[in-house]
Design an enzyme around this catalytic site. Sequence first.
Site, PDB file in Angstrom:
ATOM      1  CB  CYS A 118      -0.953   0.011   1.185  1.00  0.00           C
ATOM      2  SG  CYS A 118      -2.027  -1.422   1.241  1.00  0.00           S
ATOM      3  CG  HIS A 258      -3.176   3.355   2.674  1.00  0.00           C
ATOM      4  ND1 HIS A 258      -3.659   3.073   1.411  1.00  0.00           N
ATOM      5  CD2 HIS A 258      -3.243   2.178   3.366  1.00  0.00           C
ATOM      6  CE1 HIS A 258      -3.997   1.801   1.347  1.00  0.00           C
ATOM      7  NE2 HIS A 258      -3.757   1.239   2.519  1.00  0.00           N
ATOM      8  CG  ASN A 288      -6.800  -0.818   1.558  1.00  0.00           C
ATOM      9  OD1 ASN A 288      -6.095  -0.350   0.665  1.00  0.00           O
ATOM     10  ND2 ASN A 288      -6.298  -1.385   2.635  1.00  0.00           N
TER      11      ASN A 288
HETATM   12  O1  UT7 Z   1      -3.826  -1.311   3.746  1.00  0.00           O
HETATM   13  C1  UT7 Z   1      -2.897  -1.982   4.547  1.00  0.00           C
HETATM   14  C2  UT7 Z   1      -3.128  -1.790   5.953  1.00  0.00           C
HETATM   15  N1  UT7 Z   1      -4.376  -2.322   6.379  1.00  0.00           N
HETATM   16  C3  UT7 Z   1      -4.901  -1.852   7.484  1.00  0.00           C
HETATM   17  O2  UT7 Z   1      -4.320  -0.948   8.033  1.00  0.00           O
HETATM   18  C4  UT7 Z   1      -6.134  -2.472   8.061  1.00  0.00           C
HETATM   19  C5  UT7 Z   1      -6.009  -2.488   9.546  1.00  0.00           C
HETATM   20  N2  UT7 Z   1      -7.084  -3.144  10.280  1.00  0.00           N
HETATM   21  C6  UT7 Z   1      -8.379  -2.755  10.277  1.00  0.00           C
HETATM   22  O3  UT7 Z   1      -8.762  -1.894   9.540  1.00  0.00           O
HETATM   23  C7  UT7 Z   1      -9.319  -3.382  11.285  1.00  0.00           C
HETATM   24  O4  UT7 Z   1      -8.572  -4.131  12.199  1.00  0.00           O
HETATM   25  C8  UT7 Z   1     -10.405  -4.272  10.647  1.00  0.00           C
HETATM   26  C9  UT7 Z   1     -11.426  -3.428   9.919  1.00  0.00           C
HETATM   27  C10 UT7 Z   1      -9.794  -5.278   9.709  1.00  0.00           C
HETATM   28  C11 UT7 Z   1     -11.142  -5.039  11.751  1.00  0.00           C
HETATM   29  O5  UT7 Z   1     -11.662  -4.148  12.714  1.00  0.00           O
HETATM   30  P1  UT7 Z   1     -11.463  -4.438  14.277  1.00  0.00           P
HETATM   31  O6  UT7 Z   1     -12.196  -3.410  14.997  1.00  0.00           O
HETATM   32  O7  UT7 Z   1      -9.991  -4.538  14.509  1.00  0.00           O
HETATM   33  O8  UT7 Z   1     -12.203  -5.813  14.431  1.00  0.00           O
HETATM   34  P2  UT7 Z   1     -11.614  -7.190  14.962  1.00  0.00           P
HETATM   35  O9  UT7 Z   1     -10.668  -7.782  13.980  1.00  0.00           O
HETATM   36  O10 UT7 Z   1     -11.154  -6.995  16.357  1.00  0.00           O
HETATM   37  O11 UT7 Z   1     -12.922  -8.047  14.987  1.00  0.00           O
HETATM   38  C12 UT7 Z   1     -13.930  -7.790  15.899  1.00  0.00           C
HETATM   39  C13 UT7 Z   1     -15.033  -8.790  15.659  1.00  0.00           C
HETATM   40  C14 UT7 Z   1     -14.563 -10.236  15.550  1.00  0.00           C
HETATM   41  O12 UT7 Z   1     -15.512 -11.053  16.179  1.00  0.00           O
HETATM   42  P3  UT7 Z   1     -15.199 -11.696  17.605  1.00  0.00           P
HETATM   43  O13 UT7 Z   1     -13.997 -12.549  17.392  1.00  0.00           O
HETATM   44  O14 UT7 Z   1     -14.948 -10.530  18.513  1.00  0.00           O
HETATM   45  O15 UT7 Z   1     -16.445 -12.455  17.906  1.00  0.00           O
HETATM   46  C15 UT7 Z   1     -14.605 -10.489  14.072  1.00  0.00           C
HETATM   47  O16 UT7 Z   1     -14.838 -11.854  13.771  1.00  0.00           O
HETATM   48  O17 UT7 Z   1     -15.685  -8.483  14.417  1.00  0.00           O
HETATM   49  C16 UT7 Z   1     -15.772  -9.656  13.644  1.00  0.00           C
HETATM   50  N3  UT7 Z   1     -15.731  -9.295  12.243  1.00  0.00           N
HETATM   51  C17 UT7 Z   1     -16.841  -8.986  11.562  1.00  0.00           C
HETATM   52  N4  UT7 Z   1     -18.119  -8.910  11.910  1.00  0.00           N
HETATM   53  C18 UT7 Z   1     -19.004  -8.539  10.977  1.00  0.00           C
HETATM   54  C19 UT7 Z   1     -14.655  -9.197  11.440  1.00  0.00           C
HETATM   55  N5  UT7 Z   1     -15.049  -8.838  10.213  1.00  0.00           N
HETATM   56  C20 UT7 Z   1     -16.394  -8.696  10.263  1.00  0.00           C
HETATM   57  C21 UT7 Z   1     -17.359  -8.327   9.320  1.00  0.00           C
HETATM   58  N6  UT7 Z   1     -18.645  -8.254   9.721  1.00  0.00           N
HETATM   59  N7  UT7 Z   1     -17.038  -8.022   8.047  1.00  0.00           N
END
Ligand code: UT7
Length: 334
Positions: A118, A258, A288
Site C-alpha cells: 500500500c 492511505h 482500500n
Molecule cells: O492497507 C494496509 C493496511 N491495512 C490496514 O491498516 C487495516 C487495519 N485493520 C483494520 O482496519 C481493522 O482491524 C479491521 C477493519 C480489519 C477489523 O476491525 P477491528 O475493529 O480490529 O475488528 P476485529 O478484527 O477486532 O474483529 C472484531 C469482531 C470479531 O468477532 P469476535 O472474534 O470478537 O467475535 C470479528 O470476527 O468483528 C468480527 N468481524 C466482523 N463482523 C461482521 C470481522 N469482520 C467482520 C465483518 N462483519 N465483516
Amino acid sequence: MINNQRFTPRITGLGAYLPEKILSNSDLEAMVETTDDWIVSRTGMKERRIAHAEEFTSDMGAKAALIALEKAGVLATDVDLIICATLTPDYTFPSTAALLQKELGAINAAAFDVQAACSGFIYGLSIAKAYVTSGIYKNILLVASEKLSSIVNYKDRNTCVLFGDGACAALIANEGPGLVVGETSLGADGEQASLLMLPAGGARHPASLETVEKEMHFIFMDGKETFKHAVRRMEAAAKEVLEKSGLKEAEISWLIPHQANIRIIDAMAKRFSVPDERVYKTVHKYGNTSASSIGIALFDLMNEGVVNKGEHLLLVAFGAGLTWGATILTATEE
Ligand code: UT7
C-alpha cells in the site's frame, strides 16, 4: 535523456481509473455474515469497485496513464521510464510496467515494478523524484494499479469487505506547472512481514494442490495488529517528513492518507492540526485499493479545483512489509 544537472521534479499530470461495477455493503451482506452497520462503523466503507473478469491490473493502469499523459501534454513516446506500483501484477514476471509500456506504445521507456504494497505510490514517487532530480530522466510515468479482487477470499468476512480495485497514474517531469515533489520519508519493518501477506504463489510456497486447498492464495491479515502499526508508523512518517521539509503542521493545507480504514485516518489526523475537512477521504466509496489509494485520492482532490497555488499537501502511506512513507507536494506558482 539529459545529464549533469539538478532539476525540480513535479507532477504535471494525474489520472485515475475505477471499474464501473460497485460492490456495496448490502451485496456483501448476501455473501458473508456481516452487516452494513458493522462495515460502516468499523471501516467507514460503503462500497468499493470491482474489475470485471477480463480486466486486469495493466488494463486499469493503462487507462489511468492515458489520462495522466494527456493532462501533462506528454506523448507516450517521450516517457523515459515507467514505474508500476502493485501487489497484484498481471504476472509474477514480466513486470506490469513492461506490459504498460507495450499497451501505451511508450517504446522509449525503461520499465519496472515496485513492490511496497500500500506504500507503493509514495515509494514510486521517491524513485521518480531521484531520477528526475539527478537529471537521469525527464519524464517518468508512475502507475499504481491493483486488482485486489483477484486475491480476496469472498468467503472471509475479515478481509473481503475491505478491498477494492482501481488505478492511478502520475507523470513526473522536470518542468511545467503542477505539484512539486518535495521531501520524502520512507521506512520498513520486515520483522512484521507476517501480519499482512499473500502466503502462497511465491518461491516459498509455489502453487500446489495443498496451497489451493489451504486457501493460501488469498490475502491474510492480522487486522488488529496491523491497525496499531498503521497509526503509529503513519504519524511518525508524517512528522519526519515535516521536519525534513522545515514545515510546521499549520502549513499543511491537505492531508491525504492511505485509505485503509476511516478509524485509522481519523486516529492519525487527530495527531495533527489539519482540520477534518482538509483530510481527504475516498475510503467510503472505493475501500482500500492498496498502492493506488493515495494517487486516486490525489486525483479526485485536484479535480475538485480546491487546491490553491503555494499550498502544501502531505501524503502518508502504510502497508504490508511492513512499509510506510510520506511526502510533501506543493502546488506550483507557475
Ligand atoms: O492497507 C494496509 C493496511 N491495512 C490496514 O491498516 C487495516 C487495519 N485493520 C483494520 O482496519 C481493522 O482491524 C479491521 C477493519 C480489519 C477489523 O476491525 P477491528 O475493529 O480490529 O475488528 P476485529 O478484527 O477486532 O474483529 C472484531 C469482531 C470479531 O468477532 P469476535 O472474534 O470478537 O467475535 C470479528 O470476527 O468483528 C468480527 N468481524 C466482523 N463482523 C461482521 C470481522 N469482520 C467482520 C465483518 N462483519 N465483516
